[in-house]
Design a protein around this motif. Structure first.
Motif, PDB file in Angstrom:
ATOM      1  N   UNK A 171       0.841  -1.215   0.000  1.00  0.00           N
ATOM      2  CA  UNK A 171       0.000   0.000   0.000  1.00  0.00           C
ATOM      3  C   UNK A 171       0.865   1.250   0.000  1.00  0.00           C
ATOM      4  N   UNK A 172       2.176   1.104  -0.228  1.00  0.00           N
ATOM      5  CA  UNK A 172       3.124   2.219  -0.048  1.00  0.00           C
ATOM      6  C   UNK A 172       2.901   2.860   1.325  1.00  0.00           C
ATOM      7  N   UNK A 173       2.492   2.044   2.289  1.00  0.00           N
ATOM      8  CA  UNK A 173       2.304   2.448   3.691  1.00  0.00           C
ATOM      9  C   UNK A 173       1.190   3.479   3.881  1.00  0.00           C
ATOM     10  N   UNK A 174       0.232   3.533   2.965  1.00  0.00           N
ATOM     11  CA  UNK A 174      -0.843   4.528   3.115  1.00  0.00           C
ATOM     12  C   UNK A 174      -2.155   3.868   3.511  1.00  0.00           C
ATOM     13  N   UNK A 175      -2.868   4.490   4.449  1.00  0.00           N
ATOM     14  CA  UNK A 175      -4.219   4.007   4.750  1.00  0.00           C
ATOM     15  C   UNK A 175      -5.217   4.729   3.862  1.00  0.00           C
ATOM     16  N   UNK A 176      -6.327   4.082   3.625  1.00  0.00           N
ATOM     17  CA  UNK A 176      -7.417   4.694   2.858  1.00  0.00           C
ATOM     18  C   UNK A 176      -8.660   4.719   3.753  1.00  0.00           C
ATOM     19  N   UNK A 177      -9.657   5.544   3.394  1.00  0.00           N
ATOM     20  CA  UNK A 177     -10.903   5.523   4.174  1.00  0.00           C
ATOM     21  C   UNK A 177     -11.487   4.118   4.283  1.00  0.00           C
ATOM     22  N   UNK A 178     -11.376   3.318   3.218  1.00  0.00           N
ATOM     23  CA  UNK A 178     -11.962   1.973   3.278  1.00  0.00           C
ATOM     24  C   UNK A 178     -11.251   1.119   4.338  1.00  0.00           C
ATOM     25  N   UNK A 179      -9.923   1.255   4.436  1.00  0.00           N
ATOM     26  CA  UNK A 179      -9.186   0.471   5.442  1.00  0.00           C
ATOM     27  C   UNK A 179      -9.582   0.930   6.849  1.00  0.00           C
ATOM     28  N   UNK A 180      -9.772   2.232   7.021  1.00  0.00           N
ATOM     29  CA  UNK A 180     -10.153   2.760   8.336  1.00  0.00           C
ATOM     30  C   UNK A 180     -11.581   2.341   8.676  1.00  0.00           C
ATOM     31  N   UNK A 181     -12.437   2.383   7.677  1.00  0.00           N
ATOM     32  CA  UNK A 181     -13.848   2.037   7.898  1.00  0.00           C
ATOM     33  C   UNK A 181     -13.959   0.597   8.406  1.00  0.00           C
ATOM     34  N   UNK A 182     -13.096  -0.278   7.873  1.00  0.00           N
ATOM     35  CA  UNK A 182     -13.138  -1.680   8.291  1.00  0.00           C
ATOM     36  C   UNK A 182     -12.762  -1.831   9.765  1.00  0.00           C
ATOM     37  N   UNK A 183     -12.054  -0.852  10.314  1.00  0.00           N
ATOM     38  CA  UNK A 183     -11.619  -0.949  11.717  1.00  0.00           C
ATOM     39  C   UNK A 183     -12.500  -0.106  12.646  1.00  0.00           C
ATOM     40  N   UNK A 184     -13.416   0.649  12.105  1.00  0.00           N
ATOM     41  CA  UNK A 184     -14.235   1.568  12.921  1.00  0.00           C
ATOM     42  C   UNK A 184     -15.308   0.788  13.688  1.00  0.00           C
ATOM     43  N   UNK A 185     -15.516   1.181  14.941  1.00  0.00           N
ATOM     44  CA  UNK A 185     -16.610   0.603  15.729  1.00  0.00           C
ATOM     45  C   UNK A 185     -17.387   1.767  16.346  1.00  0.00           C
ATOM     46  N   UNK A 186     -18.388   1.434  17.141  1.00  0.00           N
ATOM     47  CA  UNK A 186     -19.182   2.488  17.795  1.00  0.00           C
ATOM     48  C   UNK A 186     -18.324   3.265  18.794  1.00  0.00           C
ATOM     49  N   UNK A 187     -17.181   2.666  19.207  1.00  0.00           N
ATOM     50  CA  UNK A 187     -16.348   3.342  20.215  1.00  0.00           C
ATOM     51  C   UNK A 187     -15.236   4.190  19.603  1.00  0.00           C
ATOM     52  N   UNK A 188     -15.101   4.148  18.298  1.00  0.00           N
ATOM     53  CA  UNK A 188     -14.005   4.887  17.669  1.00  0.00           C
ATOM     54  C   UNK A 188     -14.206   6.388  17.869  1.00  0.00           C
ATOM     55  N   UNK A 189     -13.148   7.034  18.382  1.00  0.00           N
ATOM     56  CA  UNK A 189     -13.256   8.474  18.657  1.00  0.00           C
ATOM     57  C   UNK A 189     -12.257   9.306  17.870  1.00  0.00           C
TER      58      UNK A 189
END
Ligand code: PLP
Length: 400
Positions: free
Chosen positions: A147-165
């Motif tokens: 990924x050339x060490x880059x996160x994307x919104x889709x990668x973050x979305x997969x890790x998001x929960x109701x507690x993500x702040x």
């Protein structure tokens, strides 16, 4: 000893631990090539250092306002305005003991028990502990060379929960040298906004950028408000690590909360350091000249490091760093029974070759080691040559 849960799981900074070991081995007379360094091997620009000395001589050695001298906060705001083109309110600037304290203030003010904070990995070694000190939970989002060490919104979305702040961004990044484009930052901020998340953007290496004069900032694509904190400082760009001058920029309301926190921990940063930083932030052309000269040297060393890695460690993988001053090198193909992880490999390298590198485990990815470019070019070349001769037989053995 029974320690409070505040610190009972805290480990000392891995990068500082390697630096301390190097100093000790050198004192014992060992020939050490230290590529573990996290600070520029350049002098603080003389005019800034002189301003610090003058402040001491003139008796500016007492308390200042907790958030810093008003003229320093104004000079930082003006410097940010020149870079971002937008209006920067000095009331949102809080001067802290290095970017590190600014990050602590932000994490402590924004996160608490039960909160989850998204942390793209590889990450700078202190982030998980800074989040944990606020009793929040770091949630690591892994990236790699693919990924050339880059996160994307889709990668973050997969890790998001109701507690993500919250989300921590670091571009240019330590240890990978990743630099996000404006568009990539815009997409990440838009995603974070859509989910009401705080974003802490650590831009301490902003001026240490190889492809552009300055890396894109979140302030290029978003206005600062209660959800956005920008972290920067004098440490890396101005070679002023020991002066301990960092700052945060956020909404004036959050800045007030962070100032209140700092008023109970350290108060203002050392007053002479503020005068040294004031000289630097006020005299942008002079400082830019020094920064450009330094970045040019890092650029040459980076080219040399990449050339040497290709020649001497052909099984290593590296994404050429676009900023900061490190090469994050994937070395797991060199793991064997003598060294099966990054910590063991770094220990073996130090023992057998005198080369000090920081294990990738300290940055959340055990397949890598971090080599610093804050060392003379010849030392970098010699260190990689030594690494090659220590590790290459393993490759030969594996291939035969
Ligand atoms: N943020 C990152 C990404 C760093 O690499 C460092 C230092 O290595 C810091 C913050 C801390 O900077 P300072 O020395 O200003 O506290």
């Amino acid at each position: 000893m029974r320690l409070s849960p505040n610190v009972s799981t805290l480990q000392p900074s891995a990068t500082i631990a390697v630096a301390t070991l190097c100093r000790q081995l050198r004192a014992e007379g060992r020939d050490i090539l230290d590529l573990s360094v996290g600070e520029p091997d350049f002098r603080t620009p003389d005019f800034a250092a002189q301003a610090g000395i003058a402040a001491i001589v003139q008796g500016f050695t007492h308390y200042t306002p907790v958030a810093g001298l008003p003229e320093l906060r104004a000079a930082i705001a003006a410097s940010m305005e020149r870079q971002s083109g937008g209006t920067i309110d000095p009331a949102g600037v809080v001067v802290s003991n290095g970017a590190k304290q600014a990050l602590f203030n932000a994490c402590f003010a924004l996160f608490g028990p039960g909160d989850e904070v998204l942390l793209p990995a590889p990450y700078w070694t202190s982030y998980p502990d800074l989040i944990a000190l606020a009793r929040a939970t770091p949630v690591v989002v892994r990236t790699g060379t693919e990924h050339a060490f880059k996160v994307t919104p889709a990668m973050l979305e997969a890790a998001r929960t109701a507690r993500t702040r919250g989300l921590i961004l670091n571009s240019p990044g330590n240890p990978t040298g990743v630099v996000y484009s404006r568009d990539e930052l815009a997409a990440l901020i838009e995603w974070a906004r859509a989910h009401g998340l705080y974003v802490i953007s650590d831009e301490i290496y902003g001026r240490v950028c190889f492809e552009e004069e300055r890396a894109a900032s979140v302030l290029d694509v978003a206005r600062v408000d209660d959800g956005l904190v920008v972290i920067d400082g004098a440490s890396k760009a101005f070679a002023m690590t020991g002066w301990r001058v960092g700052y945060s920029y956020t909404s004036s309301e959050l800045a007030a909360a962070m100032t209140a926190l700092q008023s109970h921990t350290t108060s203002n940063i050392a007053t002479p350091s503020q005068y040294a930083a004031l000289a630097a932030f006020r005299d942008e052309p002079r400082v830019e000249h020094a920064v450009r000269a330094m970045v040019n040297v890092f650029r040459r060393r980076r080219a040399k490091a990449l050339e040497m890695l290709a020649a001497h460690l052909p099984d290593a993988e590296v994404v050429p760093p676009a900023g900061a001053f490190y090469a994050f090198v994937r070395v797991d193909r060199y793991f064997d029974e003598r060294a099966a992880d990054s910590i063991a490999l770094c220990r073996r390298l130090l023992d057998e070759t005198g080369v000090a590198a920081v294990p990738g485990a300290a940055f959340g990815d055990d397949r890598f080691v971090r080599l610093s470019l804050a060392a003379p070019e010849n030392d970098i070349a010699e260190a990689i040559r030594r690494m090659g001769s220590a590790l290459a037989p393993t490759t030969a053995g594996r291939e035969s």
